[in-house]
Design a protein around this motif. Sequence first.
Motif, PDB file in Angstrom:
ATOM      1  N   GLY A 141     -65.054 -43.711  24.729  1.00 23.77           N
ATOM      2  CA  GLY A 141     -64.827 -42.537  25.556  1.00 23.77           C
ATOM      3  C   GLY A 141     -63.385 -42.131  25.727  1.00 23.77           C
ATOM      4  N   ASP A 142     -62.433 -42.970  25.309  1.00 21.49           N
ATOM      5  CA  ASP A 142     -61.012 -42.659  25.493  1.00 21.49           C
ATOM      6  C   ASP A 142     -60.601 -41.405  24.727  1.00 21.49           C
ATOM      7  OD1 ASP A 142     -60.403 -44.726  27.181  1.00 21.49           O
ATOM      8  OD2 ASP A 142     -59.482 -46.007  25.665  1.00 21.49           O
ATOM      9  N   ALA A 143     -59.640 -40.689  25.300  1.00 28.02           N
ATOM     10  CA  ALA A 143     -58.963 -39.599  24.594  1.00 28.02           C
ATOM     11  C   ALA A 143     -57.721 -40.186  23.935  1.00 28.02           C
ATOM     12  CB  ALA A 143     -58.573 -38.483  25.555  1.00 28.02           C
ATOM     13  N   VAL A 144     -57.570 -39.927  22.630  1.00 28.13           N
ATOM     14  CA  VAL A 144     -56.514 -40.558  21.834  1.00 28.13           C
ATOM     15  C   VAL A 144     -55.703 -39.479  21.121  1.00 28.13           C
ATOM     16  CG1 VAL A 144     -56.013 -42.171  19.952  1.00 28.13           C
ATOM     17  CG2 VAL A 144     -57.953 -42.603  21.485  1.00 28.13           C
ATOM     18  N   LEU A 145     -54.392 -39.660  21.079  1.00 27.87           N
ATOM     19  CA  LEU A 145     -53.502 -38.782  20.323  1.00 27.87           C
ATOM     20  C   LEU A 145     -52.843 -39.591  19.222  1.00 27.87           C
ATOM     21  CD1 LEU A 145     -51.777 -36.220  19.822  1.00 27.87           C
ATOM     22  CD2 LEU A 145     -50.209 -37.067  21.595  1.00 27.87           C
ATOM     23  N   VAL A 146     -52.961 -39.123  17.971  1.00 28.47           N
ATOM     24  CA  VAL A 146     -52.291 -39.752  16.837  1.00 28.47           C
ATOM     25  C   VAL A 146     -51.209 -38.794  16.346  1.00 28.47           C
ATOM     26  CG1 VAL A 146     -52.517 -40.665  14.500  1.00 28.47           C
ATOM     27  CG2 VAL A 146     -54.335 -41.061  16.174  1.00 28.47           C
ATOM     28  N   LEU A 147     -49.974 -39.252  16.385  1.00 30.98           N
ATOM     29  CA  LEU A 147     -48.836 -38.440  15.946  1.00 30.98           C
ATOM     30  C   LEU A 147     -48.499 -38.799  14.505  1.00 30.98           C
ATOM     31  CD1 LEU A 147     -46.845 -38.872  19.240  1.00 30.98           C
ATOM     32  CD2 LEU A 147     -47.747 -36.711  18.395  1.00 30.98           C
ATOM     33  N   GLY A 148     -48.729 -37.869  13.595  1.00 32.69           N
ATOM     34  CA  GLY A 148     -48.485 -38.091  12.174  1.00 32.69           C
ATOM     35  C   GLY A 148     -49.766 -38.311  11.413  1.00 32.69           C
ATOM     36  N   CYS A 149     -50.009 -37.466  10.406  1.00 30.03           N
ATOM     37  CA  CYS A 149     -51.232 -37.577   9.603  1.00 30.03           C
ATOM     38  C   CYS A 149     -50.934 -37.993   8.182  1.00 30.03           C
ATOM     39  CB  CYS A 149     -52.004 -36.257   9.617  1.00 30.03           C
ATOM     40  SG  CYS A 149     -52.679 -35.856  11.229  1.00 30.03           S
ATOM     41  N   GLY A 150     -49.929 -38.861   8.029  1.00 32.38           N
ATOM     42  CA  GLY A 150     -49.756 -39.542   6.762  1.00 32.38           C
ATOM     43  C   GLY A 150     -50.881 -40.536   6.593  1.00 32.38           C
ATOM     44  N   PRO A 151     -50.871 -41.330   5.526  1.00 30.89           N
ATOM     45  CA  PRO A 151     -51.972 -42.274   5.283  1.00 30.89           C
ATOM     46  C   PRO A 151     -52.251 -43.226   6.451  1.00 30.89           C
ATOM     47  CG  PRO A 151     -50.626 -42.060   3.326  1.00 30.89           C
ATOM     48  CD  PRO A 151     -49.913 -41.309   4.409  1.00 30.89           C
ATOM     49  N   VAL A 152     -51.192 -43.778   7.065  1.00 29.81           N
ATOM     50  CA  VAL A 152     -51.408 -44.692   8.184  1.00 29.81           C
ATOM     51  C   VAL A 152     -51.993 -43.949   9.378  1.00 29.81           C
ATOM     52  CG1 VAL A 152     -50.246 -46.156   9.884  1.00 29.81           C
ATOM     53  CG2 VAL A 152     -49.686 -46.377   7.470  1.00 29.81           C
ATOM     54  N   GLY A 153     -51.476 -42.756   9.655  1.00 29.54           N
ATOM     55  CA  GLY A 153     -52.022 -41.963  10.751  1.00 29.54           C
ATOM     56  C   GLY A 153     -53.478 -41.623  10.539  1.00 29.54           C
ATOM     57  N   LEU A 154     -53.847 -41.298   9.297  1.00 25.46           N
ATOM     58  CA  LEU A 154     -55.244 -40.989   8.992  1.00 25.46           C
ATOM     59  C   LEU A 154     -56.142 -42.194   9.235  1.00 25.46           C
ATOM     60  CD1 LEU A 154     -54.757 -38.852   5.757  1.00 25.46           C
ATOM     61  CD2 LEU A 154     -55.414 -38.017   8.022  1.00 25.46           C
ATOM     62  N   PHE A 155     -55.658 -43.378   8.858  1.00 23.30           N
ATOM     63  CA  PHE A 155     -56.461 -44.575   9.124  1.00 23.30           C
ATOM     64  C   PHE A 155     -56.477 -44.924  10.608  1.00 23.30           C
ATOM     65  CE2 PHE A 155     -56.292 -45.602   4.530  1.00 23.30           C
ATOM     66  CZ  PHE A 155     -57.654 -45.793   4.345  1.00 23.30           C
ATOM     67  N   ALA A 156     -55.426 -44.575  11.340  1.00 19.52           N
ATOM     68  CA  ALA A 156     -55.454 -44.768  12.794  1.00 19.52           C
ATOM     69  C   ALA A 156     -56.512 -43.866  13.420  1.00 19.52           C
ATOM     70  CB  ALA A 156     -54.079 -44.477  13.389  1.00 19.52           C
ATOM     71  N   ILE A 157     -56.627 -42.633  12.913  1.00 21.23           N
ATOM     72  CA  ILE A 157     -57.671 -41.715  13.383  1.00 21.23           C
ATOM     73  C   ILE A 157     -59.044 -42.295  13.100  1.00 21.23           C
ATOM     74  CG2 ILE A 157     -58.735 -39.461  12.961  1.00 21.23           C
ATOM     75  CD1 ILE A 157     -55.842 -38.449  12.345  1.00 21.23           C
TER      76      ILE A 157
END
Length: 403
Positions: free
Chosen positions: A179-195
């Motif tokens: 249920g958490d709201a999450v912000l990922v800064l940066g959509c490089g490969p690592v950011g995409l996997f964080a998403i």
Amino acid sequence: MKAVVFHGIGDIRLDDVQEPKIEQPTDAIVRLTSSAICGTDLHMIRGSMSGMQPGTILGHEGVGVVEEVGPAVRNLKAGERVVIPSTIACGYCSYCRAGYYSQCDNANPNGSRAGTAFFGGPKSTGPFHGLQAEYARVPYANIGLTKIPEEVDDDQAILLSDIFPTGWFGADMAEIKPGDAVLVLGCGPVGLFAIQSALMMDAGQVFAVDHHDSRLDVARELGAECINFDREDPVEAVMSTTGGIGVDRVIDAVGVDANPPESGPAADKAREREEMFRQQAQMVSSQAKPEGELWKPGQAPSQALLWAMECIAKAGTLSVIGVYPETVRFFPWGQAMMMNLTVKAGNCPHRRYIPDLMRMVASGAVDPAEILSHRLPLDSVIEAYEKFDLREPGWVKVELRAA
């Protein structure tokens, strides 16, 4: 053998070099069938991570076949397919046994306080020759190398060497709960996997911030709500969508290279926030020193951290997996303290996560190869570096295949 060699800032070449040999009883020689280009490699080439020694082979992501093992490697044999973790660890020190493989006491020859040892890095990390080559020597192979099951191909396995574990690590450090709201800064490969990792951990809402449309398109396909900072102010977008509360968790997947936008709706806001921060820093500095010395360029928080602090909710968690060199000394601790924030940062302990992620991939629960945008032969590596460095449209993650 062929290898990508660092000659100086802005100068890398595909050279003919000597093949590696067994040097220690726990070594293995691996014939690389696949390697990759990572944003961290660009830090070395640009000079934002200092201490690179000319002659060092670059690259810290690798998949291959065991060719030879030292006498103390009792769990592997020639002919087995393996993934090579980006960070190097002994496996027996107290940190390794606690799962902090990237803080190993023994792997870094510069000493236990020298920091993470990894392939293809500056002198402070070893140095160890990297994996953008035809063969590599892998220290502590009995601990690091993880066997690849038949169900997992090289395209999937290469992403388990670094960026999938790092993205998962970022989400894990962020303490994401359902249920958490999450912000990922940066959509490089690592950011995409964080998403992807945040969504696999049942985050209720994931925002993704970048300004490269091709990367945001991938983030949107994964399920993120995408914000292009060339078109709208990320802080206003996040706060309005969350009812003014902000997000529970922020993952900084950019690091020191996050610069303010130069134009568009977010640019003026970014300059206003930076000026406010400058004034606050000047006030504190003038109280501490009569001459009122202010921070120097590179010592202030990056744009990613400034946006993170504006978007995070009270009692939230900030997870930093983007690369910051040791010369970065400044962070808005006063704001973090007043908001009861939890701040975590670190280099991924890859060996801790690879076995579980490997099982997920083998079961079909996730296919990391969806992130790959280009599969090129090693001979094309210099051109690939140039296009990846320029963030040309569509260049998300580059796999380098052996001939």
